[in-house]
Design a protein around this motif. Structure first.
Motif, PDB file in Angstrom:
ATOM      1  N   GLN A  23       0.852  -1.178   0.000  1.00 41.70           N
ATOM      2  CA  GLN A  23       0.000   0.000   0.000  1.00 41.70           C
ATOM      3  C   GLN A  23       0.888   1.228   0.000  1.00 41.70           C
ATOM      4  OE1 GLN A  23       0.676  -0.955   3.376  1.00 41.70           O
ATOM      5  NE2 GLN A  23       1.473   1.081   3.596  1.00 41.70           N
TER       6      GLN A  23
ATOM      7  N   TYR B  30      -8.386   0.636  -3.221  1.00 42.72           N
ATOM      8  CA  TYR B  30      -7.994   1.827  -2.468  1.00 42.72           C
ATOM      9  C   TYR B  30      -8.845   1.929  -1.216  1.00 42.72           C
ATOM     10  CZ  TYR B  30     -12.190   4.483  -3.607  1.00 42.72           C
ATOM     11  OH  TYR B  30     -13.478   4.922  -3.689  1.00 42.72           O
ATOM     12  N   ASN B  31      -8.407   2.795  -0.287  1.00 41.62           N
ATOM     13  CA  ASN B  31      -9.159   3.082   0.926  1.00 41.62           C
ATOM     14  C   ASN B  31      -8.945   4.554   1.242  1.00 41.62           C
ATOM     15  OD1 ASN B  31     -10.029   3.446   3.609  1.00 41.62           O
ATOM     16  ND2 ASN B  31      -9.486   1.356   4.172  1.00 41.62           N
TER      17      ASN B  31
ATOM     18  N   ARG C  24      -9.874   6.092   3.838  1.00 44.02           N
ATOM     19  CA  ARG C  24      -9.824   6.319   5.289  1.00 44.02           C
ATOM     20  C   ARG C  24      -8.706   5.488   5.943  1.00 44.02           C
ATOM     21  NH1 ARG C  24     -14.763   7.382   3.699  1.00 44.02           N
ATOM     22  NH2 ARG C  24     -16.258   8.601   4.844  1.00 44.02           N
ATOM     23  N   TYR C  25      -7.688   5.185   5.203  1.00 51.26           N
ATOM     24  CA  TYR C  25      -6.640   4.269   5.678  1.00 51.26           C
ATOM     25  C   TYR C  25      -5.611   4.965   6.568  1.00 51.26           C
ATOM     26  CZ  TYR C  25      -3.208   0.478   5.357  1.00 51.26           C
ATOM     27  OH  TYR C  25      -2.337  -0.533   5.639  1.00 51.26           O
ATOM     28  N   TYR C  26      -5.092   6.094   6.117  1.00 53.01           N
ATOM     29  CA  TYR C  26      -4.037   6.789   6.850  1.00 53.01           C
ATOM     30  C   TYR C  26      -4.632   7.804   7.829  1.00 53.01           C
ATOM     31  CZ  TYR C  26      -0.857   4.917   3.319  1.00 53.01           C
ATOM     32  OH  TYR C  26      -0.139   4.087   2.511  1.00 53.01           O
TER      33      TYR C  26
ATOM     34  N   ALA D 269      -5.115   5.617   0.464  1.00 49.72           N
ATOM     35  CA  ALA D 269      -4.182   4.501   0.281  1.00 49.72           C
ATOM     36  C   ALA D 269      -4.536   3.751  -0.994  1.00 49.72           C
ATOM     37  CB  ALA D 269      -4.236   3.551   1.469  1.00 49.72           C
TER      38      ALA D 269
END
Length: 177
Positions: free
Chosen positions: A135, A157-158, A160-162, A168
């Protein structure tokens, strides 16, 4: 440049490497809604000027891979650590997640990252894994290019990942068994 398994003494050397990076391109998320349909695409966009980006993750847990017997490899030359790669294994689906791939700035774009990635892929094959997942931020065009050049395919993808709210991107590389 020699790639080898890291030891406890290498962890401090790895932590001393600045993981920030410079980019002049980003993968820009474009969302379109047409009736009941939402279309998401990523478009490569050139920035008006190069941007230094801080690394979005902490490196403080780097030694944990050694404690678990997982993959922490270093690139070393003349006794000096110039980069590292860290994988964490998810055994229930025979996949490793690439947590960190960091190369000293003067050694970037000289094949060190590719050599580390190749060694990690080989490690994954030797340990019977099915795939390696990676990622990175949409801003990390150098990593995106490296992953794609080495057989990784975009797979999701995300947004709300980081914790810093960067998007991400996820890439997967299947391994031979």
């Amino acid at each position: 440049m020699h790639i080898r398994q890291a030891n406890k003494e290498d962890v401090a050397k790895c932590l001393a490497i600045d993981p920030s990076y410079i980019t002049d391109r980003v993968w820009q998320l474009v969302e379109q809604t047409r009736g009941d349909e939402t279309i998401l695409t990523f478009r490569l966009a050139r920035l008006p000027r190069p941007l230094r980006v801080e690394y979005p993750r902490t490196l403080q847990d780097l030694g944990a891979s050694l404690d678990r017997g997982e993959c922490l490899l270093v690139a070393e030359q003349d006794g000096r650590v110039g980069g590292f790669i860290d994988l964490i294994v998810a055994p229930w689906h025979e996949t490793a997640w690439l947590r960190h791939l960091v190369v000293m700035e003067p050694l970037r774009r000289r094949g060190v990252g590719t050599r580390l990635l190749e060694a990690a892929l080989s490690w994954g094959e030797d340990n019977g894994l099915h795939a390696i997942m990676a990622q990175c931020q949409t801003k990390n065009y150098p990593a995106i290019s490296l992953y794609q050049k080495n057989g990784f395919a975009f797979c999701g993808y995300n947004d709300r990942y980081y914790t810093n709210k960067d998007i991400a991107l996820f890439f997967a590389c299947p391994l031979r068994k």
